[in-house]
Design a protein around this motif. Structure first.
Motif, PDB file in Angstrom:
ATOM      1  N   GLN A  49     -10.204  37.771 -53.612  1.00 60.72           N
ATOM      2  CA  GLN A  49      -9.992  36.318 -53.689  1.00 60.72           C
ATOM      3  C   GLN A  49     -10.481  35.764 -55.010  1.00 60.72           C
ATOM      4  O   GLN A  49      -9.840  34.909 -55.620  1.00 60.72           O
ATOM      5  N   LYS A  50     -11.634  36.285 -55.448  1.00 62.34           N
ATOM      6  CA  LYS A  50     -12.184  35.791 -56.715  1.00 62.34           C
ATOM      7  C   LYS A  50     -11.274  36.166 -57.877  1.00 62.34           C
ATOM      8  O   LYS A  50     -11.076  35.365 -58.797  1.00 62.34           O
ATOM      9  N   ALA A  53      -8.322  33.950 -57.900  1.00 58.01           N
ATOM     10  CA  ALA A  53      -8.706  32.620 -58.394  1.00 58.01           C
ATOM     11  C   ALA A  53      -8.838  32.624 -59.917  1.00 58.01           C
ATOM     12  O   ALA A  53      -8.365  31.709 -60.594  1.00 58.01           O
ATOM     13  N   GLU A  54      -9.453  33.675 -60.442  1.00 60.07           N
ATOM     14  CA  GLU A  54      -9.658  33.730 -61.899  1.00 60.07           C
ATOM     15  C   GLU A  54      -8.324  33.875 -62.628  1.00 60.07           C
ATOM     16  O   GLU A  54      -8.109  33.253 -63.664  1.00 60.07           O
ATOM     17  N   ALA A  56      -5.362  32.963 -61.514  1.00 58.50           N
ATOM     18  CA  ALA A  56      -4.629  31.698 -61.378  1.00 58.50           C
ATOM     19  C   ALA A  56      -5.151  30.686 -62.393  1.00 58.50           C
ATOM     20  O   ALA A  56      -4.379  29.976 -63.039  1.00 58.50           O
ATOM     21  N   GLU A  57      -6.442  30.647 -62.547  1.00 55.28           N
ATOM     22  CA  GLU A  57      -7.046  29.685 -63.475  1.00 55.28           C
ATOM     23  C   GLU A  57      -6.710  30.036 -64.927  1.00 55.28           C
ATOM     24  O   GLU A  57      -6.623  29.161 -65.778  1.00 55.28           O
ATOM     25  N   LYS A  69      -7.658  26.082 -59.917  1.00 55.25           N
ATOM     26  CA  LYS A  69      -8.722  26.121 -58.908  1.00 55.25           C
ATOM     27  C   LYS A  69      -8.986  24.735 -58.326  1.00 55.25           C
ATOM     28  O   LYS A  69      -9.207  24.590 -57.129  1.00 55.25           O
ATOM     29  N   PRO A  74      -5.747  29.092 -55.334  1.00 51.41           N
ATOM     30  CA  PRO A  74      -6.077  30.427 -54.793  1.00 51.41           C
ATOM     31  C   PRO A  74      -5.831  30.539 -53.289  1.00 51.41           C
ATOM     32  O   PRO A  74      -5.198  31.490 -52.826  1.00 51.41           O
ATOM     33  N   GLU A  78      -2.855  32.897 -51.079  1.00 49.63           N
ATOM     34  CA  GLU A  78      -3.123  33.792 -49.951  1.00 49.63           C
ATOM     35  C   GLU A  78      -2.324  33.361 -48.720  1.00 49.63           C
ATOM     36  O   GLU A  78      -1.726  34.187 -48.021  1.00 49.63           O
ATOM     37  N   THR A 145       1.308  30.623 -58.470  1.00 50.92           N
ATOM     38  CA  THR A 145       0.360  29.723 -59.140  1.00 50.92           C
ATOM     39  C   THR A 145       1.088  28.463 -59.613  1.00 50.92           C
ATOM     40  O   THR A 145       0.636  27.335 -59.382  1.00 50.92           O
ATOM     41  N   TYR A 149       0.493  24.813 -58.029  1.00 53.14           N
ATOM     42  CA  TYR A 149      -0.076  23.786 -58.902  1.00 53.14           C
ATOM     43  C   TYR A 149       0.878  22.611 -59.088  1.00 53.14           C
ATOM     44  O   TYR A 149       0.521  21.459 -58.861  1.00 53.14           O
TER      45      TYR A 149
END
Ligand SMILES: Cc1cc2nc3c(=O)[nH]c(=O)nc-3n(C[C@H](O)[C@H](O)[C@H](O)COP(=O)(O)OP(=O)(O)OC[C@H]3O[C@@H](n4cnc5c(N)ncnc54)[C@H](O)[C@@H]3O)c2cc1C
Ligand code: SF4
Lengths: 183, 571
Positions: A49-50, A53-54, A56-57, A69, A74, A78, A145, A149
């Motif tokens: 997940q992290k 997230a990274e 995507a950011e 984020k 993120p 999922e 993403t 967004y």
């Protein structure tokens, strides 16, 4: 070989004329074990997940406007994978994700992360030349993403001129720096 | 079987209309306005205009999966989700659950269904083109299928009648191939489209016009008195329009029929059989199964209009056996269920357009551009195939989704995607499909649905002629876009089956001879003249233009005839 060297050598390969091994293959070459993907119950580990997230950011970072984020991309990714994609898509996604995991992506500094993602992007382009029913990790990551967004409330309002009810239809001239309309 | 025996009187009407969709709605409007007491019977659930358009005013972020089809929808709506976007949660709950309403594909058929008030009129793309004179004459001239028992002139006043009520926006062009109608002001072409139009005319002498579309660009009293308002250019029509900006049975015909106070509507009521009285030698009513309670009720009337959609209308006829009609109601000719036609969809080409960087558009056009048929027309003679095709398409500026396939990520990438991208253009063909008695649907002899009604089996496929047309749809699209000087011209040809055009028709065709046709020139069943079929089943050929306006014109004409005949005591 440590991961910095891994990245370097992969980078070298891209500069050269070698056929393109996937990051996955690179991992095999490193003799690492590939975690199996339990597709029946799709879900990401905390580390995964992290990473999502990274990444995507990195695609949509926070600038003077909100980033991926901030608007919950993120979790959106999922959820989308779980609800809208088949296990074959999950598998392909997990291939990419686990290779980043094995690269210890979260421990890389920013420049290294960028380097890894750039390589992934190049590889993906190669892979996309072969027709397939599934989409490589990077492509799916990017698609979800951007979708998450640019359709989120804060993302839309920060990025576009959002008009829920246009009321008319007109050919117009674009003003300098004009943002897109979103409806 | 539980038979609900109310007094026959209570269940008796002047006319019964089966189905509340595009054609059933129109039949009910016309019948009630002519003084008939009408019972309209709809198999699906009730949808109330405006109030039940549950997704209509949702903002993008309120649509959980943002327009993507979920695995659950893909499984439940396995046929509907074969069509672009119909699996999306914006619309999916308004389409039929295919799992609960299965059908059999001996050969594949993409059957798109909407069992609810208004039927597919809630979902249609609203493109509305009159047939031309040739369309009615070609079968006879070329020896294909059977001759139409009517000509353009027979339908002409009814086209006008329907267009006025429905409200069709369009540009008059004075073309034989695409007769002008009674139009509201046209929507604009966009800058690159206007350029494209000019080049196509200069280089090929091919006209390009803006789509003729049933959206109110300038509502008239006939529309506003039913509560319909001007289109707001949101292009979210598929969700149902809270303004009544586009025509559907829900926004137009049903309110008009309700206004007469002569309409009774039943929902959740599957018409399973036409009741034929062998003593009276006529159809006297219908047998209805309530889809929720399974209760069976009979309803009676002097005349019956079958408007369940081409396939369901034919299925209903086939399922109605009597000693007079052992092969199914009105099926002496064995043509019920045969000659199943559609239009080809899913082939064409796309391109990038250089220039026009300063041109942009405010609002969303719920419409496209249209290129009328140019093949086998005028001086053009094709050796590979009969008939032809038209194109629909349009130009637009790329949005943020261009970023998906593009290189890059990060701050600049993000910023760039907030601006309009390059112009792109796409045109896709609608190809005519020829009638063929071996393209058919029939009732499964064994399998039944949960109400005990036999399942429908499809056994149909494109012919060589159809495939040759399709090849040319792609080749001509490429040629036209290249000639316009557009870049990256990319052909597409998605593998499809009959059905995907959602213009299914032909399963109870009109004709001159009862031996080879099911209906006469006023859509009456040859040997049971108080029963009219006025949905797509009636079509003897398909043309290449979207059919609904023609179905509605046939409906209005048949109602006029039916009511006059009834008054003359001929029915
Ligand atoms: C996405 C989409 C885009 C389209 N675009 C266009 C377009 O641009 N232009 C155009 O001309 N056409 C278009 N169409 C096609 C158009 O919607 C149909 O031609 C039209 O709705 C057909 O009218 P109908 O009355 O025959 O059937 P429907 O509108 O489908 O109505 C039939 C009704 O009968 C009911 N019914 C079925 N069986 C029974 C039964 N046994 N008992 C009781 N009720 C029953 C159904 O539930 C339904 O409500 C489009 C369709 C779709 C889905
Ligand atoms: S585009 Fe027009 S008709 Fe369609 S939903 Fe919007 S307002 Fe209604």
């Amino acid at each position: 070989m440590n991961r910095r060297e891994v990245i370097k050598s992969v980078a070298l390969m891209f500069g050269g004329t070698l056929s393109t091994p996937t990051l996955m293959a690179m991992n095999h070459w490193e003799q690492a074990t590939t975690p199996t993907t339990n597709v029946a119950a799709f879900g990401l580990t905390v580390t995964q997940q992290k990473i999502v997230a990274e990444v995507a950011e990195m695609i949509i970072p926070k600038t003077n406007t909100v980033g991926a984020k901030d608007v919950g991309v993120p979790a959106f990714i999922e959820m989308m994978l779980k609800d809208c994609y088949l296990s074959s898509d999950h598998q392909r996604f997990m291939e990419g994700l686990t290779s980043l995991e094995q690269l210890k992506f979260l421990e890389l500094n920013e420049a290294e992360r960028r380097g890894a993602i750039k390589m992934l992007e190049q590889q993906t382009k190669e892979q996309m030349k072969t027709p397939s029913k599934t989409v490589p990790f990077w492509r799916l990551m990017k698609e979800l993403t951007l979708l998450g967004y640019f359709t989120s409330e804060a993302g839309i309002k920060a990025s576009f001129e959002y008009i829920q009810i246009p009321g008319k239809l007109e050919n117009i001239k674009l003003k300098p720096n004009q943002k897109s309309y979103a409806y | 079987m539980y038979l609900n025996i109310k007094s026959t009187k209570e269940n008796t009407f002047d006319a019964i209309v089966v189905g509340s969709g595009m054609t059933g709605g129109f039949a009910a409007k016309e019948l009630t306005e002519k003084g008939m007491k009408v019972l309209m019977i709809e198999r699906g659930k009730e949808i109330k205009h405006v109030q039940d358009y549950d997704t209509a005013m949702k903002q993008p972020w309120e649509i959980e999966h943002r327009g993507k089809t979920t695995l659950v929808s893909a499984e439940e709506r396995w046929a509907n989700s074969r069509f672009w976007g119909l699996g999306s949660e914006e619309v999916v709950n308004h389409l039929t659950n295919d799992k609960e309403n299965p059908y059999v594909e001996k050969r594949p058929f993409d059957w798109i269904r909407a069992y609810h008030t208004g039927g597919k009129s809630m979902h249609w793309g609203r493109q509305s083109y009159r047939w031309n004179k040739q369309d009615f004459e070609a079968n006879a001239k070329e020896g294909i299928g059977i001759d139409w028992p009517i000509r353009y002139e027979d339908l002409e006043p009814w086209y006008t009648h329907v267009e006025k009520f429905v409200g069709v926006s369009g540009q008059k062009e004075g073309l034989d191939v695409l007769p002008d109608g009674h139009f509201l002001p046209p929507m604009p072409l966009f800058a690159p489209e206007a350029y494209f139009k000019k080049v196509m005319f200069d280089k090929f002498n091919r006209p390009v016009t803006v789509g003729r579309v049933a959206n109110l660009t300038q509502p008239q009293a006939i529309h506003t008195e039913l509560g319909r308002a001007s289109c707001q250019y949101r292009n979210k029509c598929a969700r149902g329009c809270p303004y009544g900006g586009y025509y559907s049975s829900l926004s137009g015909a049903i309110p008009a029929a309700v206004r007469t106070k002569r309409l009774t509507m039943l929902h959740d009521s599957i018409v399973a059989e036409i009741i034929y009285d062998d003593k009276k030698n006529k159809a006297v009513g219908v047998r209805v199964i309530n889809q929720l309670t399974n209760a069976v009720t009979d309803y009676f009337s002097k005349i019956i209009f079958l408007n369940a959609g081409s396939i369901n209308t034919a299925a209903l006829m086939l399922n109605s056996k009597s000693s007079r009609f052992p092969n199914g109601f009105g099926n002496d000719s064995d043509q019920v269920g045969r000659n199943l036609m559609d239009h080809q969809l899913g082939a064409g080409a796309t391109a990038m357009i250089e220039g026009f960087e300063d041109d942009y558009v405010y609002g969303q056009r719920p419409n496209a551009l249209y290129i009328p048929r140019f093949r086998n027309w005028g001086n053009d003679k094709q050796t590979a195939y009969l008939r032809g095709f038209g194109y629909q398409g349009g130009a637009s500026r790329e949005g943020w989704n261009r970023g998906v396939a593009a290189d890059g990520f990060g701050g600049d990438f993000k910023e760039n995607l907030t601006k309009p991208g390059a112009w792109t253009i796409s045109i896709g063909g609608f190809g005519e499909v020829l009638p063929d008695p071996n393209n058919r649907m029939y009732l499964d002899p064994d399998k039944k649905d949960k109400w005990g009604v036999p399942l429908i089996v499809f056994d149909a496929a494109f012919s060589d002629n159809d495939r040759a047309i399709r090849k040319d749809i792609v080749a001509s699209a490429v040629e036209m876009l290249e000639t316009a000087g557009f870049k990256n011209v990319t052909p597409y040809d998605r593998p499809t089956h009959l059905g995907l055009g959602i213009h299914d028709m032909g399963t109870a065709r009109m004709g001159r001879d009862p031996k080879t046709s099911v209906l006469n020139s006023f859509n009456q069943v040859h040997d049971s003249k108080n029963v009219f079929v006025t949905d797509g089943a009636a079509m003897a050929s398909a043309s290449c233009v979207n059919p609904s306006i023609t179905y509605m014109a046939l409906t209005a004409r048949a109602v006029d005839y039916a009511v006059k005949s009834l008054k003359k005591k001929e029915l």
